[in-house]
Design a protein around this motif. Structure first.
Motif, PDB file in Angstrom:
ATOM      1  N   PRO A 466       0.835  -1.208   0.000  1.00  0.00           N
ATOM      2  CA  PRO A 466       0.000   0.000   0.000  1.00  0.00           C
ATOM      3  C   PRO A 466       0.867   1.253   0.000  1.00  0.00           C
ATOM      4  N   VAL A 467       0.499   2.239  -0.796  1.00  0.00           N
ATOM      5  CA  VAL A 467       1.260   3.491  -0.845  1.00  0.00           C
ATOM      6  C   VAL A 467       0.742   4.431   0.240  1.00  0.00           C
ATOM      7  N   PRO A 468       1.563   5.398   0.672  1.00  0.00           N
ATOM      8  CA  PRO A 468       1.070   6.382   1.643  1.00  0.00           C
ATOM      9  C   PRO A 468      -0.050   7.228   1.031  1.00  0.00           C
ATOM     10  N   GLU A 469      -0.763   7.912   1.908  1.00  0.00           N
ATOM     11  CA  GLU A 469      -1.821   8.818   1.429  1.00  0.00           C
ATOM     12  C   GLU A 469      -1.269   9.819   0.428  1.00  0.00           C
ATOM     13  N   GLU A 470      -2.132  10.263  -0.452  1.00  0.00           N
ATOM     14  CA  GLU A 470      -1.783  11.288  -1.442  1.00  0.00           C
ATOM     15  C   GLU A 470      -0.680  10.841  -2.395  1.00  0.00           C
ATOM     16  N   THR A 471      -0.511   9.519  -2.566  1.00  0.00           N
ATOM     17  CA  THR A 471       0.519   9.023  -3.482  1.00  0.00           C
ATOM     18  C   THR A 471      -0.143   8.199  -4.575  1.00  0.00           C
ATOM     19  N   LYS A 472       0.328   8.411  -5.798  1.00  0.00           N
ATOM     20  CA  LYS A 472      -0.261   7.695  -6.923  1.00  0.00           C
ATOM     21  C   LYS A 472       0.175   6.234  -6.941  1.00  0.00           C
ATOM     22  N   GLY A 473      -0.739   5.349  -7.235  1.00  0.00           N
ATOM     23  CA  GLY A 473      -0.421   3.930  -7.335  1.00  0.00           C
ATOM     24  C   GLY A 473      -1.501   3.209  -8.109  1.00  0.00           C
ATOM     25  N   TYR A 474      -1.522   1.877  -7.960  1.00  0.00           N
ATOM     26  CA  TYR A 474      -2.517   1.079  -8.684  1.00  0.00           C
ATOM     27  C   TYR A 474      -3.704   0.772  -7.788  1.00  0.00           C
ATOM     28  N   LEU A 475      -4.884   0.973  -8.332  1.00  0.00           N
ATOM     29  CA  LEU A 475      -6.086   0.629  -7.583  1.00  0.00           C
ATOM     30  C   LEU A 475      -6.240  -0.895  -7.531  1.00  0.00           C
ATOM     31  N   VAL A 476      -6.521  -1.410  -6.345  1.00  0.00           N
ATOM     32  CA  VAL A 476      -6.752  -2.858  -6.196  1.00  0.00           C
ATOM     33  C   VAL A 476      -7.970  -3.085  -5.301  1.00  0.00           C
ATOM     34  N   ILE A 477      -8.558  -4.273  -5.435  1.00  0.00           N
ATOM     35  CA  ILE A 477      -9.622  -4.689  -4.531  1.00  0.00           C
ATOM     36  C   ILE A 477      -9.066  -5.895  -3.777  1.00  0.00           C
ATOM     37  N   GLU A 478      -8.971  -5.757  -2.469  1.00  0.00           N
ATOM     38  CA  GLU A 478      -8.209  -6.745  -1.702  1.00  0.00           C
ATOM     39  C   GLU A 478      -8.996  -7.983  -1.282  1.00  0.00           C
ATOM     40  N   ARG A 479     -10.311  -7.885  -1.377  1.00  0.00           N
ATOM     41  CA  ARG A 479     -11.093  -9.061  -0.984  1.00  0.00           C
ATOM     42  C   ARG A 479     -12.167  -9.331  -2.019  1.00  0.00           C
ATOM     43  N   PRO A 480     -12.622 -10.587  -2.100  1.00  0.00           N
ATOM     44  CA  PRO A 480     -13.722 -10.878  -3.016  1.00  0.00           C
ATOM     45  C   PRO A 480     -14.972 -10.069  -2.657  1.00  0.00           C
ATOM     46  N   TRP A 481     -15.756  -9.724  -3.635  1.00  0.00           N
ATOM     47  CA  TRP A 481     -16.999  -8.978  -3.406  1.00  0.00           C
ATOM     48  C   TRP A 481     -18.104  -9.609  -4.250  1.00  0.00           C
ATOM     49  N   PRO A 482     -19.331  -9.522  -3.790  1.00  0.00           N
ATOM     50  CA  PRO A 482     -20.409 -10.042  -4.633  1.00  0.00           C
ATOM     51  C   PRO A 482     -20.526  -9.188  -5.885  1.00  0.00           C
ATOM     52  N   GLY A 483     -20.673  -9.815  -7.044  1.00  0.00           N
ATOM     53  CA  GLY A 483     -20.719  -9.064  -8.302  1.00  0.00           C
ATOM     54  C   GLY A 483     -19.422  -9.236  -9.076  1.00  0.00           C
ATOM     55  N   MET A 484     -18.415  -9.868  -8.437  1.00  0.00           N
ATOM     56  CA  MET A 484     -17.150 -10.095  -9.130  1.00  0.00           C
ATOM     57  C   MET A 484     -17.382 -11.088 -10.276  1.00  0.00           C
ATOM     58  N   PRO A 485     -16.473 -11.098 -11.279  1.00  0.00           N
ATOM     59  CA  PRO A 485     -16.680 -12.025 -12.392  1.00  0.00           C
ATOM     60  C   PRO A 485     -16.593 -13.478 -11.930  1.00  0.00           C
ATOM     61  N   LEU A 486     -17.263 -14.369 -12.654  1.00  0.00           N
ATOM     62  CA  LEU A 486     -17.055 -15.791 -12.391  1.00  0.00           C
ATOM     63  C   LEU A 486     -15.740 -16.205 -13.029  1.00  0.00           C
ATOM     64  N   THR A 487     -15.504 -15.665 -14.237  1.00  0.00           N
ATOM     65  CA  THR A 487     -14.300 -16.006 -14.991  1.00  0.00           C
ATOM     66  C   THR A 487     -14.307 -15.220 -16.298  1.00  0.00           C
ATOM     67  N   ILE A 488     -13.337 -15.481 -17.160  1.00  0.00           N
ATOM     68  CA  ILE A 488     -13.416 -15.031 -18.556  1.00  0.00           C
ATOM     69  C   ILE A 488     -13.923 -16.230 -19.347  1.00  0.00           C
ATOM     70  N   HIS A 489     -14.939 -16.024 -20.141  1.00  0.00           N
ATOM     71  CA  HIS A 489     -15.564 -17.120 -20.872  1.00  0.00           C
ATOM     72  C   HIS A 489     -14.546 -17.912 -21.684  1.00  0.00           C
ATOM     73  N   ARG A 490     -14.506 -19.194 -21.474  1.00  0.00           N
ATOM     74  CA  ARG A 490     -13.619 -20.128 -22.177  1.00  0.00           C
ATOM     75  C   ARG A 490     -12.130 -19.814 -22.024  1.00  0.00           C
ATOM     76  N   ASP A 491     -11.778 -18.997 -21.026  1.00  0.00           N
ATOM     77  CA  ASP A 491     -10.360 -18.692 -20.850  1.00  0.00           C
ATOM     78  C   ASP A 491     -10.023 -18.376 -19.387  1.00  0.00           C
ATOM     79  N   PRO A 492     -10.240 -19.356 -18.503  1.00  0.00           N
ATOM     80  CA  PRO A 492      -9.987 -19.093 -17.082  1.00  0.00           C
ATOM     81  C   PRO A 492      -8.539 -18.700 -16.786  1.00  0.00           C
ATOM     82  N   GLU A 493      -7.595 -19.219 -17.595  1.00  0.00           N
ATOM     83  CA  GLU A 493      -6.182 -18.871 -17.333  1.00  0.00           C
ATOM     84  C   GLU A 493      -5.973 -17.373 -17.523  1.00  0.00           C
ATOM     85  N   ARG A 494      -6.624 -16.849 -18.535  1.00  0.00           N
ATOM     86  CA  ARG A 494      -6.480 -15.420 -18.790  1.00  0.00           C
ATOM     87  C   ARG A 494      -7.079 -14.609 -17.634  1.00  0.00           C
ATOM     88  N   TYR A 495      -8.157 -15.123 -17.066  1.00  0.00           N
ATOM     89  CA  TYR A 495      -8.774 -14.445 -15.917  1.00  0.00           C
ATOM     90  C   TYR A 495      -7.767 -14.338 -14.771  1.00  0.00           C
TER      91      TYR A 495
END
Ligand code: 6R9
Length: 658
Positions: A466-495
């Motif tokens: 995690p970066v300090p406040e007011e610092t640019k970085g990459y947005l991430v979601i750290e835990r599963p949430w309802p509404g997340m994808p099941l997978t990429i159709h016919r390509d789970p490895e890519r997911y």
């Protein structure tokens, strides 16, 4: 301005208390409430999910035994068509208007306005489901395609498919034949629903002709259903194509099809979206988790109430329309507007007149639309009465503070909640926003605000810390949430590779972001080769592929450059094939070629002809370098470049353009 000063901006005091469920809470209090929601773990979502109608309750809230293929509400059985239609048609909302549809054609006023009650919708969805099942034999496990303009048949077909457990894939009606064919092939769709044509800015888009072209290269489509919309002659292939009204006339008015009891983690739809490389990815959304997130966000972000008229100005062909035109508002039993055409057709105030005539109270639109309205000028807004609006949000790209202030003043009268909801095709629904329907924090122009309850968002550096406040970085979601994808159709490895490998165990979004001292997120834009042109998500790779299909083009590099109205547009650097003469009309020809082969949403600032492109020694185009030169920013480390003169080449091309 410091964040504290922003919080003390007078408008936060002026938000009318009667417009809110709760008083505005301080960011500190919100972050405590938020922390408590996370402390509960996945169980936090149970109380939300319980408000849906399940045929069978779930046994396990979250199955995390096979990450990252998380499953929500396992053992539960639901149906999205039942949740959106039956519940209301069989209850006290039966005669409530569900859809106010307005067609684009106009002469001294809209030529067509149609209202469908929940009972009407129920009848139509059942009749279409009956047709799909009895006539075309579709059922659970099948997939079908939908390529329709913004007419009531579009949500009706989506809901009818959902009723049968048939996964559908909607192709945005602004895409061309190739996109239709690719998606139908990848999804292995058996049936495709389209229209003779669609209205766009007073002109007919020949959808059926496009489908005919697409079907020359599809493998699985056996039948085509054609909705008559514009009425022009189209070619109908015997044994394959039929008009919807003809086949539907044989279906009884009171046809009823039992909604399939689908598993919570069964697929509801596949929606294709652009990524960094390769063809668009088929994001698969399930039923239970997805509908749960939509229920939560319809309440928290939009504060939806029975007396509301909800209007989301997006196209159903994109995820915003799937979630916040079709499944979200209808699940809540809302009345909503469905508008067929361009917001500024035939005059810049078409959209304001829709707000005024239909008394829209909750408005969901985009920064690019707002900037277009700004360009036209405020007189187009002030001549109408927009006092019905009580809450607004924007979506699709970062909203610049000037646009936010302008819209807040003119439409919001500086007294209603106005947010910028961050989410993406993959997240299924809104994850970061102010939530006037639950605990609302003070607004700040241009921010997205804190994550919604139960969602763990963060900003990481390259090392995954995690970066300090007011610092640019990459947005991430750290835990599963309802509404997340099941997978990429016919390509789970890519997911796994695209979303879960940069920071193992954490969902990598692909956006840059900053978190401020109050815990508000400011999403800054894409960190990868994905463009947002007028809010439309387009991979630079797709535009490059479209360009090199032209016989004059040998190689192409496409990057995004800022645009005052569209947010971003494409800039292309093209190496022509040997022997091609640079005719003055060649640039226009290439633009036209891409728009015909990809879709009119591709907008170029300029196409430059160059002799070299910056490449690595292994021959990969360094778009980062091209973009830096094109946007006038630091070029950075170019030691891996094969030929430094290629950078000069780009510079020269840009100078000539100026
Ligand atoms: C819903 C949707 C996703 C990308 C996303 C981000 C950008 C969306 C935003 C926003 C800043 C907002 N984005 N909403 N950026 N503020 N409120 O747009 O889905 O088409 O998949 O695009 O859009 O860059 O990564 P999608």
């Amino acid at each position: 301005m410091t964040t504290q000063e922003e919080i003390n901006l007078p408008f936060n005091e002026m938000i009318e208390p009667k417009l809110l469920r709760h008083r505005v809470v301080s960011p500190q209090l919100y972050s405590e409430i938020h922390k408590r929601s996370l402390d509960q773990g996945p169980q936090f979502w149970e109380s939300v999910a319980r408000e849906l109608d399940w045929f069978k309750p779930w046994e396990k809230t979250l199955d995390d035994s096979n990450p990252p293929f998380y499953k929500w509400f396992v053992g539960g059985e639901v149906n999205a068509s039942y949740l959106t239609v039956d519940r209301h048609a069989n209850g006290w909302r039966r005669n409530k208007v569900a859809l106010i549809w307005e067609g684009e054609p106009w002469s001294d006023g809209p030529k067509e306005v149609k209202k469908l009650t929940y009972l009407d919708l129920y009848r139509e969805v059942n009749r279409v489901a009956y047709l799909l099942k009895e006539e075309y034999g579709l059922g659970k496990g099948d997939t079908m395609g939908i390529y329709l303009p913004m007419i009531p048949e579009l949500p009706i077909f989506m809901l009818a498919a959902a009723r049968l457990g048939v996964a559908f894939t909607v192709v945005f009606s602004g895409f061309s034949a190739q996109a239709v064919a690719d998606r139908m092939n990848d999804a292995e769709a058996k049936l495709l629903v389209t229209a003779d044509g669609g209205w766009r800015r007073g002109k007919v888009v020949p959808l059926k002709d496009i489908v005919d072209k697409a079907l020359e290269s599809t493998k699985t489509i056996r039948n085509v259903l054609v909705v008559r919309r514009t009425g022009q002659e189209v070619r109908m292939e015997k044994g394959r194509d039929r008009y919807l009204h003809e086949v539907l006339s044989k279906v009884p008015q009171n046809a009823y099809v039992e909604p399939e009891r689908v598993k919570s983690e069964d697929p509801l739809y596949i929606l294709y979206t652009s990524g960094t490389t390769g063809k668009p990815k088929g994001i698969v959304h399930g039923v239970g988790g997805y509908m749960t997130l939509l229920h939560a966000t319809m309440k928290w972000a939009f504060d939806i109430r029975d007396e509301d008229v909800f209007w989301c100005t997006a196209d159903i062909g994109w995820v915003t329309g799937h979630s916040y035109i079709v499944f979200g508002p209808l699940m809540e039993g809302a009345t909503e507007v469905l508008y067929e055409g361009a917001l500024d057709y035939p005059e810049p105030d078409r959209w304001v007149s829709i707000v005024e005539r239909h008394n829209v109270s909750v408005l969901y639109t985009s920064p690019t639309a707002i900037r277009t309205f700004m360009k036209y000028g405020e007189q187009w807004i002030t001549k109408h009465d927009v006092s019905s609006v009580r809450l607004m949000h924007s979506v699709g790209e970062p909203i610049n503070p000037e646009a936010w202030r302008w819209f807040f003043k003119l439409v919001g009268k500086e007294r209603i909640p106005f947010g910028s909801t961050w989410w993406m095709t993959e997240t299924g629904g809104i994850l970061i926003t102010i939530t006037p329907g639950s605990y609302m924090v003070p607004m700040k122009p241009g921010t997205n605000g804190p994550p919604i309850l139960g969602v763990a968002a963060n900003v990481y550096n390259d090392e995954g810390k995690p970066v300090p406040e007011e610092t640019k970085g990459y947005l991430v979601i750290e835990r599963p949430w309802p509404g997340m994808p099941l997978t990429i159709h016919r390509d789970p490895e890519r997911y796994v590779k695209v979303y879960w490998s940069k920071f193992p165990g954490t969902f990598y979004v692909g956006d840059y972001a900053v978190k401020d001292k109050d815990g508000y997120f400011w999403i800054l834009g894409r960190a990868d080769e994905v463009l947002k042109i007028a809010g439309h998500r387009i991979g630079t790779y797709e535009l490059e592929s479209a360009l090199i299909q032209h016989p004059a083009v040998a190689e192409a590099a496409v990057v995004g450059v800022p645009d005052p109205v569209r947010g971003e547009v494409a800039e292309a650097f093209v190496i022509l094939r040997g022997g091609t003469s640079v005719r003055p009309e060649l640039k226009e020809e290439l633009v036209k070629f891409v728009r015909e082969n990809y879709g009119p949403i591709a907008v170029f600032r300029e196409i430059h002809f160059v002799n070299k492109l910056p490449k690595t020694r292994s021959g990969k185009i360094m778009r980062r370098v091209v973009r830096a030169v094109a946007t006038g920013s630091e070029v950075g480390d170019i030691t891996s470049l094969e030929d430094e003169a290629s950078v000069e080449e780009i510079r020269k091309a840009l100078q000539e353009f100026k």
